[in-house]
Design an enzyme around this catalytic site. Structure first.
Site, PDB file in Angstrom:
ATOM      1  N   GLU A  75      -8.625  46.962  66.353  1.00  0.00           N
ATOM      2  CA  GLU A  75      -7.936  48.250  66.515  1.00  0.00           C
ATOM      3  C   GLU A  75      -7.530  48.431  67.974  1.00  0.00           C
ATOM      4  O   GLU A  75      -7.183  49.525  68.401  1.00  0.00           O
ATOM      5  CB  GLU A  75      -8.812  49.398  66.025  1.00  0.00           C
ATOM      6  CG  GLU A  75     -10.146  49.527  66.710  1.00  0.00           C
ATOM      7  CD  GLU A  75     -10.881  50.798  66.310  1.00  0.00           C
ATOM      8  OE1 GLU A  75     -10.318  51.871  66.536  1.00  0.00           O
ATOM      9  OE2 GLU A  75     -12.012  50.684  65.787  1.00  0.00           O
ATOM     10  N   CYS A 107     -12.883  50.487  62.733  1.00  0.00           N
ATOM     11  CA  CYS A 107     -13.936  49.462  62.838  1.00  0.00           C
ATOM     12  C   CYS A 107     -14.154  48.684  61.543  1.00  0.00           C
ATOM     13  O   CYS A 107     -15.000  47.795  61.480  1.00  0.00           O
ATOM     14  CB  CYS A 107     -15.257  50.107  63.226  1.00  0.00           C
ATOM     15  SG  CYS A 107     -15.171  50.995  64.766  1.00  0.00           S
ATOM     16  N   HIS A 229     -22.675  49.407  60.756  1.00  0.00           N
ATOM     17  CA  HIS A 229     -21.781  49.548  61.915  1.00  0.00           C
ATOM     18  C   HIS A 229     -22.530  50.389  62.967  1.00  0.00           C
ATOM     19  O   HIS A 229     -23.089  51.437  62.646  1.00  0.00           O
ATOM     20  CB  HIS A 229     -20.484  50.232  61.490  1.00  0.00           C
ATOM     21  CG  HIS A 229     -19.668  50.690  62.653  1.00  0.00           C
ATOM     22  ND1 HIS A 229     -19.313  49.836  63.669  1.00  0.00           N
ATOM     23  CD2 HIS A 229     -19.173  51.916  62.995  1.00  0.00           C
ATOM     24  CE1 HIS A 229     -18.608  50.517  64.576  1.00  0.00           C
ATOM     25  NE2 HIS A 229     -18.518  51.778  64.185  1.00  0.00           N
TER      26      HIS A 229
HETATM   27  P1  HMG Z   1     -23.250  64.246  72.965  1.00  0.00           P
HETATM   28  O1  HMG Z   1     -22.787  65.585  72.534  1.00  0.00           O
HETATM   29  O2  HMG Z   1     -23.196  63.986  74.411  1.00  0.00           O
HETATM   30  O3  HMG Z   1     -24.735  63.976  72.601  1.00  0.00           O
HETATM   31  O4  HMG Z   1     -22.411  63.171  72.144  1.00  0.00           O
HETATM   32  P2  HMG Z   1     -25.828  64.899  71.840  1.00  0.00           P
HETATM   33  O5  HMG Z   1     -26.027  66.139  72.588  1.00  0.00           O
HETATM   34  O6  HMG Z   1     -25.514  64.970  70.364  1.00  0.00           O
HETATM   35  O7  HMG Z   1     -27.085  63.954  72.062  1.00  0.00           O
HETATM   36  C1  HMG Z   1     -27.156  62.687  71.522  1.00  0.00           C
HETATM   37  C2  HMG Z   1     -28.587  62.398  71.130  1.00  0.00           C
HETATM   38  O8  HMG Z   1     -29.384  62.342  72.314  1.00  0.00           O
HETATM   39  C3  HMG Z   1     -29.211  63.505  70.270  1.00  0.00           C
HETATM   40  O9  HMG Z   1     -30.062  62.845  69.356  1.00  0.00           O
HETATM   41  C4  HMG Z   1     -30.042  64.297  71.281  1.00  0.00           C
HETATM   42  O10 HMG Z   1     -31.130  65.004  70.689  1.00  0.00           O
HETATM   43  C5  HMG Z   1     -30.529  63.174  72.184  1.00  0.00           C
HETATM   44  P3  HMG Z   1     -29.947  63.163  67.778  1.00  0.00           P
HETATM   45  O11 HMG Z   1     -30.299  64.587  67.608  1.00  0.00           O
HETATM   46  O12 HMG Z   1     -28.517  62.911  67.396  1.00  0.00           O
HETATM   47  O13 HMG Z   1     -30.902  62.196  67.141  1.00  0.00           O
HETATM   48  N1  HMG Z   1     -30.920  63.588  73.537  1.00  0.00           N
HETATM   49  C6  HMG Z   1     -31.979  63.077  74.197  1.00  0.00           C
HETATM   50  N2  HMG Z   1     -32.904  62.156  73.836  1.00  0.00           N
HETATM   51  C7  HMG Z   1     -33.856  61.818  74.746  1.00  0.00           C
HETATM   52  N3  HMG Z   1     -33.942  62.382  76.004  1.00  0.00           N
HETATM   53  C8  HMG Z   1     -33.033  63.311  76.388  1.00  0.00           C
HETATM   54  C9  HMG Z   1     -32.002  63.696  75.474  1.00  0.00           C
HETATM   55  N4  HMG Z   1     -30.969  64.554  75.526  1.00  0.00           N
HETATM   56  C10 HMG Z   1     -30.314  64.483  74.345  1.00  0.00           C
HETATM   57  N5  HMG Z   1     -33.119  63.848  77.610  1.00  0.00           N
HETATM   58  C11 HMG Z   1     -21.682  61.508  70.596  1.00  0.00           C
HETATM   59  C12 HMG Z   1     -22.880  62.104  71.340  1.00  0.00           C
HETATM   60  C13 HMG Z   1     -22.162  60.314  69.792  1.00  0.00           C
HETATM   61  C14 HMG Z   1     -21.108  62.578  69.639  1.00  0.00           C
HETATM   62  C15 HMG Z   1     -20.592  61.072  71.641  1.00  0.00           C
HETATM   63  O14 HMG Z   1     -21.111  60.069  72.458  1.00  0.00           O
HETATM   64  C16 HMG Z   1     -19.300  60.578  70.989  1.00  0.00           C
HETATM   65  O15 HMG Z   1     -18.427  61.364  70.660  1.00  0.00           O
HETATM   66  N6  HMG Z   1     -19.153  59.216  70.798  1.00  0.00           N
HETATM   67  C17 HMG Z   1     -17.963  58.633  70.166  1.00  0.00           C
HETATM   68  C18 HMG Z   1     -17.941  58.865  68.671  1.00  0.00           C
HETATM   69  C19 HMG Z   1     -18.937  58.031  67.903  1.00  0.00           C
HETATM   70  O16 HMG Z   1     -19.461  57.042  68.386  1.00  0.00           O
HETATM   71  N7  HMG Z   1     -19.155  58.423  66.620  1.00  0.00           N
HETATM   72  C20 HMG Z   1     -20.044  57.677  65.750  1.00  0.00           C
HETATM   73  C21 HMG Z   1     -19.657  57.789  64.288  1.00  0.00           C
HETATM   74  S1  HMG Z   1     -17.935  57.360  64.013  1.00  0.00           S
HETATM   75  C22 HMG Z   1     -17.894  55.632  64.111  1.00  0.00           C
HETATM   76  O17 HMG Z   1     -18.899  54.984  64.097  1.00  0.00           O
HETATM   77  C23 HMG Z   1     -16.539  54.984  64.210  1.00  0.00           C
HETATM   78  C24 HMG Z   1     -16.179  54.473  65.599  1.00  0.00           C
HETATM   79  O18 HMG Z   1     -16.894  53.272  65.884  1.00  0.00           O
HETATM   80  C25 HMG Z   1     -14.667  54.244  65.689  1.00  0.00           C
HETATM   81  C26 HMG Z   1     -14.029  53.315  64.655  1.00  0.00           C
HETATM   82  O19 HMG Z   1     -14.343  53.287  63.487  1.00  0.00           O
HETATM   83  O20 HMG Z   1     -13.051  52.662  65.065  1.00  0.00           O
HETATM   84  C27 HMG Z   1     -16.531  55.480  66.681  1.00  0.00           C
END
Ligand code: HMG
Length: 384
Positions: A75, A107, A229
């Site tokens: 992609e 992906c 994935h």
């Molecule tokens: P965010 O808002 O910065 O993070 O974005 P958050 O606030 O949701 O925190 C993440 C995790 O860290 C949470 O854990 C927190 O509790 C924890 P969870 O509740 O989810 O288990 N946390 C901590 N842990 C330990 N110590 C601390 C601490 N603070 C917080 N101090 C987000 C996270 C993944 C949304 C962002 O990085 C993002 O938008 N990433 C890109 C999108 C993505 O990867 N999506 C995944 C699903 S879609 C997919 O897989 C397809 C893709 O590969 C594309 C394709 O298909 O081509 C993306």
């Protein structure tokens, strides 16, 4: 699947370095996302150089005899018309009697390539299909998604009597038109709604699993290991808990974690490699200490937008003879660590002031390099 190899960017950045700029606790990335570092590509690396470097390892071992199809899943397209695989085909020295095509659906498309390859091999078992999946994940700097970037490629061959994994015919598929993540033609970075992408992923994988059961798949309890994935490895934990609950599994959290933990070692260090990610999960599993001979392994593939597929395979007798465990570890430890300033400088090279004409600096130790663009033609060459 007969052979499986990977390549990645030649730089890496520790996510604590990113955390310092973004004002985050490094533990949020290490434990919260399950990521320790991510690969960064050199100026003269791209999807073609990484993909060809992965495929070269397979051809070095078994040659190109029998390969009549090369499918390139990505992609991170480099051209709207010409398939990236055609450049890889030349770099790899494959003969003219090969069909080459590129596939896209976020992906997911490497899994579509694998299924199409199975159909070709079923028609003529003397054929081998070479699949390359190669991507560079880029999001806006300073965004919540920035720590979930990465870069990597896998190459694998599909053949009759495979040495690694015997794929089963049952599979489950699922499509839903959702806007969780996409990259318009004008943009070098993806647009993402992070929270809704997680929900879309969980819904799609569950939908694919239900369809797998409806099409002759075995129940959850009969599957030994699960490769998901992994945009970040915590996503696999979320997905596995989701499927286990849906299937009414009685396994405790530690037993569930044991089914996925050995799949995370490479993705935790490479970051999101989009199409390659679920196959890096499989490779990490196979490269692990456990003897998996005869075990049933699931592949849960997801591509935003969204398409998912769930299928299984049995690990082949003698599979360990086909692994490259030590070389794979060297590939990861051999990457050069970069600080934030060097990483930002590399990221900026993705957008050139004159994309029709530019030269890249010599940086990569990979067998192939991207020399730049001359009058709108991409230049690829062997490094040595
Ligand atoms: P965010 O808002 O910065 O993070 O974005 P958050 O606030 O949701 O925190 C993440 C995790 O860290 C949470 O854990 C927190 O509790 C924890 P969870 O509740 O989810 O288990 N946390 C901590 N842990 C330990 N110590 C601390 C601490 N603070 C917080 N101090 C987000 C996270 C993944 C949304 C962002 O990085 C993002 O938008 N990433 C890109 C999108 C993505 O990867 N999506 C995944 C699903 S879609 C997919 O897989 C397809 C893709 O590969 C594309 C394709 O298909 O081509 C993306």
């Amino acid at each position: 699947m007969d052979d499986l190899a990977f390549a990645t960017g030649s730089f890496r950045i520790d996510l604590a370095v990113l955390a310092a700029r973004l004002g985050a606790d490094p533990e949020k990335y290490y434990r919260g996302l399950g990521q320790s570092e991510m690969s960064v590509v050199a100026e003269d690396e791209d999807i073609v150089t990484m993909g060809a470097a992965a495929a070269q390892q397979i051809l070095d071992r078994s040659g190109g005899a029998g390969v009549r199809t090369l499918m390139f899943a990505t992609e991170t397209g480099i051209d709207q018309s010409k398939a990236a695989g055609v450049y890889a085909h030349r770099l790899l020295g494959l003969g003219p009697n090969v069909r080459v095509v590129e596939l896209k659906q976020a992906c997911y498309s490497a899994t579509a390539a694998m299924q199409f390859a199975v159909a070709l091999v079923a028609r003529d078992p003397s054929e081998k299909v070479l699949v390359i999946a190669s991507d560079i994940a880029r999001y806006q700097l300073d965004s919540a998604a920035e720590p979930t970037q990465g870069a990597g490629a896998v190459a694998f061959t599909v053949a009759a009597n495979p040495a690694l994994l015997e794929l089963h015919p049952a599979n489950g598929v699922y499509t839903d038109d959702v806007m969780d993540f996409w990259r318009p033609n004008h943009s070098t970075t993806a647009i993402v709604d992070g929270k809704s992408s997680i929900t879309a992923y969980l819904d799609a994988v569950a939908g694919a699993f239900d369809d797998y059961l409806a099409h002759g798949g075995v129940p959850f309890e009969q599957i030994d290991r699960f490769c998901y994935h992994q945009p970040f490895t915590k996503m696999a934990v979320k997905a596995h808990r989701h499927l286990a609950a849906r299937a009414g599994s009685e396994l405790d959290p530690a037993a569930l974690q044991a089914q996925i933990e050995p799949t995370m070692g490479y993705n935790r260090r490479i970051g999101n490699s989009y199409t390659a990610s679920v196959y890096l999960a499989l490779l990490a599993l196979l490269d692990g200490d456990e003897d998996l001979t005869g075990k049933r392994v699931a592949i849960a593939s997801y591509g935003s937008g969204a398409v998912a597929e769930f299928l299984t395979g049995t690990v082949a007798d003698g599979y360990r003879a086909g692994l490259r465990r030590a070389e794979n570890e060297e590939r990861l430890t051999g990457r050069t660590p970069v600080d934030d300033a060097a990483y930002l400088a590399l990221q900026r090279t993705a957008a050139r002031p004159d994309p029709s004409n530019f030269e890249t600096a010599r940086q990569t130790p990979s067998p192939f390099r991207f020399g730049g663009v001359r009058q709108d033609q991409r230049v690829y060459e062997p490094t040595a």
